[in-house]
Design an enzyme around this catalytic site. Structure first.
Site, mmCIF file in Angstrom:
data_model
loop_
_atom_site.group_PDB
_atom_site.id
_atom_site.type_symbol
_atom_site.label_atom_id
_atom_site.label_comp_id
_atom_site.label_asym_id
_atom_site.label_seq_id
_atom_site.Cartn_x
_atom_site.Cartn_y
_atom_site.Cartn_z
ATOM 1 N N TYR A 71 1.198 -7.601 -8.208
ATOM 2 C CA TYR A 71 2.548 -7.964 -7.177
ATOM 3 C C TYR A 71 3.403 -9.283 -8.479
ATOM 4 C CZ TYR A 71 3.468 -2.959 -6.418
ATOM 5 O OH TYR A 71 3.149 -1.700 -6.337
ATOM 6 N N LYS B 20 -10.231 -1.698 -1.011
ATOM 7 C CA LYS B 20 -11.691 -1.216 -2.007
ATOM 8 C C LYS B 20 -12.399 -2.062 -2.293
ATOM 9 C CE LYS B 20 -12.557 1.768 -4.683
ATOM 10 N NZ LYS B 20 -13.175 3.339 -4.801
ATOM 11 N N ASP C 290 -9.314 4.460 -1.498
ATOM 12 C CA ASP C 290 -9.354 5.958 -2.321
ATOM 13 C C ASP C 290 -9.745 7.809 -1.504
ATOM 14 O OD1 ASP C 290 -11.775 4.619 -1.740
ATOM 15 O OD2 ASP C 290 -12.298 5.902 -3.925
ATOM 16 N N ASP D 5 1.937 -0.624 -1.557
ATOM 17 C CA ASP D 5 3.183 0.534 -2.211
ATOM 18 C C ASP D 5 3.545 2.232 -2.752
ATOM 19 O OD1 ASP D 5 5.275 0.799 -3.165
ATOM 20 O OD2 ASP D 5 5.467 -0.504 -5.275
#
Length: 516
Positions: free
Chosen positions: A152, A199, A232, A256
């Site tokens: 971002y 991740k 995930d 988000d």
């Protein structure tokens, strides 16, 4: 532009529960208010009426942002006078805004968050079953999202005809602030567990740093349980068994996404509010968009903005009106007074519009819910749980020994056949007598030289790794890199960026190529 300042007590139609005109000036708080675009003005009018009725004792400075400002040719969507108001009050209650489609316009939300240092996005996601249909009646999760870094940052480049890049930037101080905020929030709110989502099995440097900092800070809060999930499977678990989570802290992009997932599975994104907390300023908003398709119809649900206003009141040290507002809203919900988005024939008794919903909440100020869990913020600290700050400043780590050991040179190269062996010959010749040697070529991160496979798909974007030509390796100089780049350019090769390869206290500060 001009900023309109109005006394809170004159904002809306009088009501029996309105704040007392004799309130001490010392108790009043100035906030900046943006009515927004689309349904924004409607839900903001409703929210301010309820705030007044709860005795919030607020003075409003109205500013204009969003669509009308973009239309003036201001690509940022915000003007200088608005920045002055925000920095003066330090508190921003914002309705949804519309960012024009297409290039040339930056997201105003991201601009405000980053410019004012609003590093923590706090989104409570609560189920209100059975009054709002949800498959997870026990859900009560708070998503604490890092708000300033990650992809971002919006640093993107088109580098070749076929390839664009987006830089993912993660800093240790940024990780420390958001992780500590999550634990402080949990402590102040009586929460029992903080879960980290990353991740780091793939992005070992960026997400790996976030998880490392999480592990370091978690030990300072022994009374709070902590765990970690890969994003995930963590997101899948959140969507399937949200009641197993309490507070989740994660990076910007993941936060988000999962905060909208979490809000939706409570029953409606329209009920979600969020706090954006910084060290000097804070912004409070509904998490939904401006919904232009229903603008002006008077049917929008103001609940997300009302719950954001509860967070705002706690932030400015007003637990009594926060308690009144939240309980009155809960009572309205369980009494079946619902807007169209959550109306159902079984648990809804009256379908109302935006302002009628506000009137229903105002009529219940001072009441408590009978079936849903009532709230009490009376014992909240002066700052409130939502402004739980990183009380301990980011710890400056001992500066490691940094050594320059090589360079990655990225090329735009689109010769017929895209033969990595041919490219390697040209690069090896360019490196001759520079003190550097070619070690590896990758394409989209996969090693294609030496020993590449014809099955590997290649674009026109190549990473060419050079290391010291010395037999035992060692450091290289900036002069050697400049000499290499000069020879690469003289060979007619188009280099588009470079990344220095460094070690820090002997540990690699860069990733290996896939297959290296």
């Amino acid at each position: 532009m001009s900023i309109i300042t109005r006394d809170a007590s004159n904002m809306s139609q009088p009501s029996s529960a309105a704040s007392s005109p004799s309130a001490s000036p010392a108790t009043r708080t100035a906030i900046t208010v943006a009515r927004g675009d689309g349904i924004g003005p409607e839900i903001m009018q409703a929210a301010l009426r309820v705030l007044d009725a709860c005795g919030a004792d607020l003075d409003y400075e109205f500013v204009e942002i969003g669509e009308k400002v973009y239309a003036k040719g201001v690509s940022a969507g915000i003007e200088e006078a608005t920045w002055k108001s925000l920095r003066r009050t330090g508190v921003f209650l914002k309705a949804p805004i519309t960012t024009p489609q297409g290039g040339g316009f930056k997201s105003l939300n991201v601009t405000i968050r980053k410019t004012l240092g609003l590093y923590a996005n706090v989104r409570p996601c609560v189920a209100y079953h059975p009054f709002v249909q949800s498959r997870f009646p026990a859900m009560d999760v708070v998503i604490v999202r890092e708000n300033e870094e990650d992809t971002y940052a919006g640093i993107e480049h088109r580098q070749t005809n076929e390839v664009v890049q987006c830089l993912k930037l993660i800093s240790r101080p940024g990780c420390e602030k958001i992780v500590r905020h999550a634990f402080e929030y949990a402590r102040a709110s009586g929460r029992k567990k903080v879960t980290c989502f990353t991740k780091d099995n793939i992005m070992k440097a960026t997400d790996g740093l976030f998880r490392q900092v999480f592990n370091e800070i978690a030990v300072e809060y022994p009374e709070i349980e902590n765990d970690h999930w890969i994003i995930d499977i963590g997101a899948a678990k959140l969507a399937d068994s949200p009641e197993e989570f309490d507070v989740i802290v994660t990076l910007n992009l993941y936060g988000d996404i999962i905060s909208d997932i979490a809000a939706q599975i409570t029953g409606s994104v329209g009920l979600g509010g969020s706090a954006n907390i910084g060290e000097r300023c804070a912004m409070f908003e509904a998490i939904h968009g401006s919904a232009p398709m229903i603008a002006g119809q008077g049917v929008a649900n103001p609940s997300g903005l009302l719950l954001a206003a509860v967070q705002m009141l706690l932030h400015v040290g007003k637990p009594a009106p926060a308690t009144k507002l939240h309980n009155a809203w809960l009572r309205t919900l369980e009494d079946g007074v619902h807007t169209a988005d959550i109306y159902d024939s079984q648990h809804s008794h009256e379908k109302v519009g935006t302002q009628a919903f506000a009137e229903a909440v105002i009529a219940r100020v001072g009441q408590q819910p009978q079936k849903l869990q009532a709230v009490s913020y009376e014992a909240a600290s002066a700052a409130g749980a939502n402004s739980a700050s990183a009380k301990k400043p980011a710890t400056p780590a001992a500066k490691p020994v940094k050594l320059l050991v090589g360079v990655d040179v990225f090329l735009d190269w689109d010769q017929p056949g895209r033969n990595a062996d041919e490219l390697a010959k040209q690069l090896a010749a360019a490196a001759d007598n520079t003190g550097l040697k070619l070690k590896m070529i990758t394409n989209r991160g996969v090693k294609v030289w030496p020993g590449g496979f014809p099955e590997t798909f290649c674009t026109d974007h190549w990473r060419c790794r050079f290391i010291s030509a010395g037999e035992a390796g060692g450091t290289v100089s900036h002069g050697a890199i400049l000499a290499l780049l000069t020879k690469v350019a003289s060979a007619g090769l188009d280099f588009i960026k470079t990344e220095h390869l460094c070690t820090f206290d002997g540990k690699l500060g860069y990733s290996l190529g896939q297959g290296e």
